[in-house]
Design an enzyme around this catalytic site. Structure first.
Site, short mmCIF file in Angstrom:
data_model
loop_
_atom_site.label_atom_id
_atom_site.label_comp_id
_atom_site.label_asym_id
_atom_site.label_seq_id
_atom_site.Cartn_x
_atom_site.Cartn_y
_atom_site.Cartn_z
N GLY A 25 48.98 84.96 -87.26
CA GLY A 25 49.52 85.55 -88.49
C GLY A 25 48.40 86.07 -89.38
O GLY A 25 48.49 87.16 -89.95
N ASP A 26 47.34 85.29 -89.47
CA ASP A 26 46.17 85.73 -90.24
C ASP A 26 45.50 86.95 -89.60
O ASP A 26 45.15 87.92 -90.27
CB ASP A 26 45.13 84.61 -90.31
CG ASP A 26 45.47 83.55 -91.35
OD1 ASP A 26 46.05 83.91 -92.39
OD2 ASP A 26 45.17 82.38 -91.11
#
Lengths: 398, 398
Positions: free
Chosen positions: A169-170
């Site tokens: 996600g990052d």
């Protein structure tokens, strides 16, 4: 032929003010630095980027913070804001990942800084952007993986959803950040825009990666299943056990299937009705796996990988984060790099993965200690020794 | 304030010739298209992009091929190569993902095309690039996930390595492709280069994402472990069961831990020595999970998510690829988009995730049928009806 006599980097001369921490922002600004930008990383006085302490080992921070100059500035103080404003006045790019509203409270909003510097490209990373029902909810990678659907497709058949072992996600957010900043720099250079504000919402970025997995749902109305290491429509494709270790085989076409049968001495399977087409092979995946593993049991993973790769069949070892650096290709490319540092341990980092024919990328600056460049950057802004001393005594800088 | 009176897209007027298929290339050129480029997608006559048949549903292809014009051209024929050469002569960008050496065999190498068009930016995606011991080994996503170490960090504790349910190896490659092309376009616009050849090796791209996970190994000498849904150093952090369903809670700081205890009515745990610091909480993760789940059992996932989010604690549902589209934020943003198509079913796609303040992104062209724009593109190149008919009869075009 293209020319670039100076071996210039694409972002040479581009200045970036980086007010981000942990992974999503720093991995993006690291890529901008690799491409040649001069990145000034603003860190909280005495504490710094949370990733300096989120994991007890400094190597966590080091892998995502090369090619940046670290300065310690207290954004809560008026003098500290003035320093960041002065940096932004001369900068091309400003990247921040504070909760929505926080930069406004610091007097460092896009509106404020673009009034000082109308050509500024200002990029805001946040969990959900403005106008989300989730408001200012802090968006950790784990939450984004859960809410985006990424977790739901990862895991064993019949088992619980797992998250990707990487902070996907990052990192997806990082890649869109770099991409969007580059697109805006290009548009500015072409005269399409003066400056720009870019909003990168982590959840939206992660959802974009569902792509073909969402297509499954759009077409069939069903959630995409967890399949462990099975492929939804291709076989033989997945993890197979040899005498000692597991390997991956990805024989995703009819011709690769034929080649695989030849290498394994399993030509008779090509006459087997269960395995005659891609879809029947996928249907009988387990039976086919049993047949294949019966043969693979006669040799080691290394022997079978050599034999399969020798026939140009996509097969290989399952490396871990230690064995990968011993891989022949990875060693040949020098992907693990050591950046020397004066007075403390050298930094181990991963090289920029892309090769340009004439443009250069460079790992010129090792990851810095907290505030290592504070005085240098302030001197460049015109502060003299007395002012720097005064600011340090007032804890405005570190 | 920045201005962009025409609501121009950053890549408006940029032309891309796309000779890629499946995911890594097409997802990259889709992003270039979203940003405004005119993408011409070259597909094999009668067969097309393998992703049109790799999955039996057309939605797989549709999710990664909007904003492109499809033309069918036989690269094995001299007339076909001439068509692609003519396109490259006028193009800004050329992206291919054939095995190393294949484009040379087609007479469409960087050397050949840059001689025709010295300002061409030519991007080659491959598994391992040139000069790799793996040579021309086809690099499927599964293989890249295995060989890069990505699989090794994904899976349950004590369980086998799994791959990410998303084709991460492909998609990481896509993002670096788009990033590198944009960097080269910017450098060209600044006069740093004339043209450029870019090489994007999938394995190297995937390895770059190990980042902090590799840092663990660089620091401790050990492979990063598989942790299921546990965090290596933070707790409470992971999947927790409510009365009906599981949720994710990511209380990764001391203040989030305090807030969580308050919402759950578990203030007494703050006095418990096992849970007094981040590191002791991580050490006693299982015991803490038991305490938390005993409380969560009194309410539904929806109730607890509301209560936790109401206190600004990062918590949320674990969406699958169907439920994600019912999420309030996702619906509000309109991330699932329907693109109308004449004469056949509309296409369901995912919107571009990034918001620019004045630049526009656009989903202007729905995914096309195989060869839908062959005649149009050839007419733009100056071919007349008779020539097009002759080429079609000779199976040079579809």
């Amino acid at each position: 032929m293209p020319t670039n006599p100076r071996e210039a980097r694409p972002l040479e001369g581009v200045t970036v003010v980086d007010v981000t921490q942990v992974i999503a922002g720093p991995f993006a600004t690291m890529n901008l630095g690799d491409l040649g930008a001069d990145v000034v990383k603003i860190e909280a006085v005495g504490r710094g980027d949370r990733s300096r302490s989120i994991d007890p080992i400094p190597e966590y921070f080091d892998t995502i913070n090369r090619n940046k100059r670290s300065i310690e500035v207290d954004l809560k103080s008026e003098d500290g804001r003035e320093i960041v404003t002065e940096l932004a006045r001369e900068a091309d790019v400003f990247v921040e990942s504070a909760k929505p509203g926080r930069m406004e409270a610091f007097g460092l909003s896009y509106e404020r800084l673009s009034a000082e510097n109308p050509t500024l490209i200002y990029c805001s990373i946040s969990g959900f952007g403005r106008d989300s029902p989730y408001g200012e909810l802090p968006a950790w990678d784990a939450l984004v993986q859960a809410m985006s659907g990424i977790m739901s497709v990862t895991g064993q058949e019949g088992g619980p959803p797992l998250w990707s072992g990487l902070p996907s996600g990052d990192l997806i957010t990082s890649m869109y950040t770099t991409q969007s900043v580059l697109a805006a720099l290009y548009a500015r250079q072409r005269g399409i825009i003066d400056g720009e504000w870019i909003e990168v919402p982590m959840l939206d970025a992660a959802i974009s990666w569902l792509s073909a997995r969402a297509g499954h749902t759009f077409g069939l109305g069903e959630p995409f299943p967890r399949l462990g290491t099975r492929h939804p429509t291709l076989s033989p494709f997945g993890v197979y056990s040899c005498a000692d270790e597991d390997i991956v085989i990805a024989a995703g076409t009819d011709s690769l299937w034929r080649d695989l049968c030849a290498v394994l001495g399993l030509e008779e399977l090509r006459e087997d009705e269960r395995f005659s087409t891609a879809s029947t092979r996928a249907e009988h995946h387990d039976a086919l796996k049993t047949e294949i593993e019966a043969v693979l049991a006669d040799g080691s993973a290394e022997e079978w990988v050599d034999a399969l790769q020798g026939a140009n069949i996509p097969a290989g070892p399952i490396h871990d984060t230690r064995s990968v650096w011993e891989d022949e290709h990875v060693k040949g490319r020098g992907l693990r790099r050591t950046l020397e540092r004066d007075g403390r341990a050298d930094a181990e980092v991963i090289d920029h993965p892309i090769h340009f024919s004439t443009l250069a990328t460079e790992l010129s600056r090792p990851p810095e200690t907290l505030g290592e460049s504070t005085a240098d950057v302030l001197e460049e802004l015109g502060y003299d020794d007395g002012e720097i001393e005064r600011l340090r005594e007032a804890d405005v800088i570190g």
